[in-house]
Design a protein around this motif. Structure first.
Motif, PDB file in Angstrom:
ATOM      1  N   ARG A  51       9.427   5.066   6.005  1.00 34.85           N
ATOM      2  CA  ARG A  51       9.569   6.438   5.526  1.00 34.85           C
ATOM      3  C   ARG A  51      10.312   6.428   4.198  1.00 34.85           C
ATOM      4  N   ALA A  52       9.723   7.073   3.205  1.00 32.56           N
ATOM      5  CA  ALA A  52      10.356   7.197   1.901  1.00 32.56           C
ATOM      6  C   ALA A  52      10.232   8.634   1.450  1.00 32.56           C
TER       7      ALA A  52
ATOM      8  N   GLN B 113       3.105   5.874  -2.874  1.00 32.11           N
ATOM      9  CA  GLN B 113       4.329   6.618  -3.208  1.00 32.11           C
ATOM     10  C   GLN B 113       4.504   6.723  -4.719  1.00 32.11           C
ATOM     11  N   ASN B 114       4.230   5.656  -5.445  1.00 32.16           N
ATOM     12  CA  ASN B 114       4.359   5.687  -6.904  1.00 32.16           C
ATOM     13  C   ASN B 114       3.349   6.651  -7.524  1.00 32.16           C
ATOM     14  N   ARG B 115       2.126   6.658  -7.016  1.00 30.89           N
ATOM     15  CA  ARG B 115       1.111   7.578  -7.537  1.00 30.89           C
ATOM     16  C   ARG B 115       1.480   9.025  -7.226  1.00 30.89           C
ATOM     17  N   ALA B 116       2.025   9.276  -6.039  1.00 28.50           N
ATOM     18  CA  ALA B 116       2.432  10.641  -5.678  1.00 28.50           C
ATOM     19  C   ALA B 116       3.603  11.098  -6.545  1.00 28.50           C
ATOM     20  N   ALA B 117       4.477  10.185  -6.923  1.00 24.89           N
ATOM     21  CA  ALA B 117       5.610  10.529  -7.780  1.00 24.89           C
ATOM     22  C   ALA B 117       5.140  10.980  -9.160  1.00 24.89           C
TER      23      ALA B 117
ATOM     24  N   ASN C 242       0.833  -1.211   0.000  1.00 21.73           N
ATOM     25  CA  ASN C 242       0.000   0.000   0.000  1.00 21.73           C
ATOM     26  C   ASN C 242       0.862   1.254   0.000  1.00 21.73           C
ATOM     27  N   GLN C 243       1.908   1.253   0.806  1.00 25.74           N
ATOM     28  CA  GLN C 243       2.785   2.416   0.892  1.00 25.74           C
ATOM     29  C   GLN C 243       3.508   2.647  -0.431  1.00 25.74           C
ATOM     30  N   VAL C 244       3.965   1.591  -1.068  1.00 20.85           N
ATOM     31  CA  VAL C 244       4.661   1.716  -2.345  1.00 20.85           C
ATOM     32  C   VAL C 244       3.705   2.210  -3.430  1.00 20.85           C
TER      33      VAL C 244
ATOM     34  N   GLY D 171       4.062   4.991   5.719  1.00 18.98           N
ATOM     35  CA  GLY D 171       3.060   3.951   5.557  1.00 18.98           C
ATOM     36  C   GLY D 171       3.069   2.926   6.653  1.00 18.98           C
ATOM     37  N   GLY D 172       1.877   2.404   6.945  1.00 17.43           N
ATOM     38  CA  GLY D 172       1.720   1.311   7.882  1.00 17.43           C
ATOM     39  C   GLY D 172       2.058   1.670   9.306  1.00 17.43           C
TER      40      GLY D 172
END
Length: 145
Positions: free
Chosen positions: A139-140, A110-114, A105-107, A133-134
């Protein structure tokens, strides 16, 4: 004669029984099946950014809305909330089903936000977007130059 009379007349027996009960309880505490309880709280992934010198309305129009449009519809998403502050901060929280994978979910978020990042103002791109996330708080942070 009742059982209480036996313990009143023999205080050493009472002390031994009390210590025995405490030892048995102390041994059994780690064996309790606490980990078998189901997850009921939704998984939350937060994406935050800072637009230095902007008010809440500007942050909402130029940052939050653009990132929300990209994140909206990510696989497994239940709902999304957004907060824009007068100090230039934007926080978007995306909730997922508790049975889904936190890291995936976090990835995905993050990909959509990128994808939205090139359309953001220069000041926001310099400080970057942060995705947490989670419950492990993965943290990324990615910054484009």
């Amino acid at each position: 004669m009742s059982i209480a009379d036996t313990f009143i007349k023999r205080p050493v027996l009472s002390t031994v029984c009390t210590i025995l009960i405490l030892l048995i309880g102390g041994i059994c505490i780690p064996l309790l099946p606490i980990n078998n309880l189901p997850e009921i709280a939704p998984i939350q992934v937060q994406t935050s950014s800072t637009y230095i010198g902007a008010d809440a309305q500007t942050v909402e129009n130029t940052v939050s809305t653009l990132v929300e449009r990209q994140i909206n519809g990510v696989e497994g998403m239940q709902y999304m909330t957004s907060t824009s502050g007068n100090n230039g901060t934007s926080t978007i929280s995306t909730q997922f089903d508790p049975t889904s994978n936190r890291n995936i979910n976090q990835v995905n978020v993050q990909n959509r936000a990128a994808i939205a990042e090139p359309t953001l103002p220069e000041s926001v791109r310099e400080t970057g977007l942060t995705t947490l996330g989670g419950k492990d708080k993965i943290r990324a942070k990615f910054i484009t130059t």
